[in-house]
Design a protein around this motif. Structure first.
Motif, mmCIF file in Angstrom:
data_model
loop_
_atom_site.group_PDB
_atom_site.id
_atom_site.type_symbol
_atom_site.label_atom_id
_atom_site.label_comp_id
_atom_site.label_asym_id
_atom_site.label_seq_id
_atom_site.Cartn_x
_atom_site.Cartn_y
_atom_site.Cartn_z
ATOM 1 N N GLU A 1 135.252 -36.088 112.828
ATOM 2 C CA GLU A 1 134.630 -36.745 113.976
ATOM 3 C C GLU A 1 134.624 -35.731 115.115
ATOM 4 O OE1 GLU A 1 133.279 -39.631 114.208
ATOM 5 O OE2 GLU A 1 133.899 -40.622 112.333
ATOM 6 N N TYR A 2 133.440 -35.409 115.606
ATOM 7 C CA TYR A 2 133.345 -34.329 116.583
ATOM 8 C C TYR A 2 132.526 -34.748 117.798
ATOM 9 C CZ TYR A 2 132.565 -29.738 118.601
ATOM 10 O OH TYR A 2 132.515 -28.670 119.465
ATOM 11 N N GLU A 3 133.040 -34.429 118.965
ATOM 12 C CA GLU A 3 132.354 -34.697 120.232
ATOM 13 C C GLU A 3 131.861 -33.363 120.803
ATOM 14 O OE1 GLU A 3 130.709 -36.887 123.226
ATOM 15 O OE2 GLU A 3 131.890 -37.721 121.567
ATOM 16 N N PRO A 4 130.537 -33.127 120.841
ATOM 17 C CA PRO A 4 130.012 -31.870 121.388
ATOM 18 C C PRO A 4 130.532 -31.592 122.792
ATOM 19 C CG PRO A 4 128.275 -33.089 120.283
ATOM 20 C CD PRO A 4 129.464 -34.016 120.353
ATOM 21 N N GLY B 1 124.063 -37.569 111.191
ATOM 22 C CA GLY B 1 125.222 -36.745 110.880
ATOM 23 C C GLY B 1 124.850 -35.337 110.444
ATOM 24 N N LEU B 2 125.884 -34.545 110.199
ATOM 25 C CA LEU B 2 125.726 -33.148 109.843
ATOM 26 C C LEU B 2 126.438 -32.890 108.516
ATOM 27 C CD1 LEU B 2 124.508 -30.585 111.193
ATOM 28 C CD2 LEU B 2 126.764 -30.140 112.135
ATOM 29 N N ARG B 3 125.726 -32.296 107.552
ATOM 30 C CA ARG B 3 126.295 -31.955 106.248
ATOM 31 C C ARG B 3 126.261 -30.443 106.074
ATOM 32 N NH1 ARG B 3 126.188 -35.664 101.939
ATOM 33 N NH2 ARG B 3 125.313 -34.059 100.583
ATOM 34 N N LYS C 1 129.452 -37.174 113.241
ATOM 35 C CA LYS C 1 130.203 -36.960 112.011
ATOM 36 C C LYS C 1 129.727 -35.667 111.353
ATOM 37 C CE LYS C 1 131.361 -41.734 110.843
ATOM 38 N NZ LYS C 1 131.259 -42.800 109.812
ATOM 39 N N ILE C 2 130.668 -34.764 111.122
ATOM 40 C CA ILE C 2 130.358 -33.504 110.452
ATOM 41 C C ILE C 2 131.043 -33.500 109.091
ATOM 42 C CG2 ILE C 2 130.548 -30.994 110.539
ATOM 43 C CD1 ILE C 2 130.496 -31.137 113.544
ATOM 44 N N SER C 3 130.236 -33.540 108.024
ATOM 45 C CA SER C 3 130.765 -33.540 106.660
ATOM 46 C C SER C 3 130.724 -32.119 106.114
ATOM 47 C CB SER C 3 129.939 -34.462 105.766
ATOM 48 O OG SER C 3 129.942 -35.786 106.261
ATOM 49 N N VAL C 4 131.862 -31.642 105.629
ATOM 50 C CA VAL C 4 131.963 -30.269 105.115
ATOM 51 C C VAL C 4 132.400 -30.321 103.651
ATOM 52 C CG1 VAL C 4 133.083 -28.022 105.374
ATOM 53 C CG2 VAL C 4 132.593 -29.414 107.400
ATOM 54 N N VAL D 1 124.177 -23.888 104.097
ATOM 55 C CA VAL D 1 123.210 -24.975 103.912
ATOM 56 C C VAL D 1 123.554 -26.090 104.894
ATOM 57 C CG1 VAL D 1 122.242 -26.664 102.309
ATOM 58 C CG2 VAL D 1 122.891 -24.391 101.493
ATOM 59 N N ILE D 2 122.658 -26.331 105.836
ATOM 60 C CA ILE D 2 122.860 -27.333 106.875
ATOM 61 C C ILE D 2 121.852 -28.462 106.674
ATOM 62 C CG2 ILE D 2 122.848 -27.774 109.355
ATOM 63 C CD1 ILE D 2 123.616 -24.850 109.778
#
Length: 213
Positions: free
Chosen positions: A20-23, A82-84, A2-5, A63-64
């Motif tokens: 929702e992201y699949e590398p 997850g990723l913010r 999950k990548i939250s932007v 900012v990651i």
């Protein structure tokens, strides 16, 4: 994953959007993930800045997971959970993850950071000058600096590094002028917390530079 932007425009409070992201590859970075999301979701394009994507230009600073760094330097495989993603908070927002870092150039101009005479090359300081030349002007150091605020007379490490480089390439009255500007805009305002020390994406030895003027 999950990548939250944090989606945001000038004057807006902003909203979080989850993708929702699949590398796609083992060594995939945050930057390549953003490019892939934009390709597959043209109607929901995330606005962000990029250039070389090889940790050389500093354009993709953001900012990651609450840490300012370069999107091209962070591998998805190293992220736990997850990723913010948010824009740098100390610069005017343009949109989404893109900010206006014009203040970095304006600060150097206000401090008259240029040489009016021929540079003096000192072989003993070549390593120091090379270290200073690696600054990407990405702004990550200013993001964590408790003293820096855009518009104040304290210009932070992003200005200190190129200023130190010029001081060590100058002589006579010009060296005195540059040192005076350095004291006014850097040394006198720095609280020596050195929060910039471990955040620099280029790994610049900030401690060494700050005492080399």
């Amino acid at each position: 994953m999950k990548i939250s932007v944090l989606r945001k425009k000038i004057g807006e409070k902003g909203r979080w959007q989850i993708f929702e992201y699949e590398p796609k590859e083992p060594g995939e970075t945050v930057a390549s993930a953003l490019n892939n999301i934009n390709r597959t979701n043209p109607g929901e394009r995330i606005i962000w800045d990029c250039g070389c994507l090889q940790k050389k230009c500093g354009a993709c600073a953001m900012v990651i997971n609450d840490r300012p760094t370069l999107a091209c330097a962070v591998k998805l495989a190293d992220i736990k959970g997850g990723l913010r993603l948010e824009a740098l908070r100390k610069f005017p927002i343009i949109e989404d993850l893109m900010v206006d870092r014009t203040v970095l150039r304006e600060n150097l101009l206000n401090a008259r950071e240029w040489l009016e005479e021929e540079a003096v090359m000192n072989e003993k300081k070549q390593e120091l000058l090379y270290e200073a030349s690696r600054c990407l002007q990405c702004g990550c150091c200013l993001e964590v600096c408790p003293q820096f605020m855009p518009g104040d007379k304290f210009f932070g490490t992003a200005a200190a590094v190129p200023m130190i480089r010029l001081i060590n390439c100058s002589k006579g009255d010009e060296k005195k002028r540059l040192r005076k500007e350095y004291y006014r805009h850097v040394y006198s305002g720095c609280g020596k917390s050195l929060s910039c020390r471990n955040i620099c994406p280029a790994g610049i030895d900030v401690d060494r530079l700050l005492v080399s003027r």
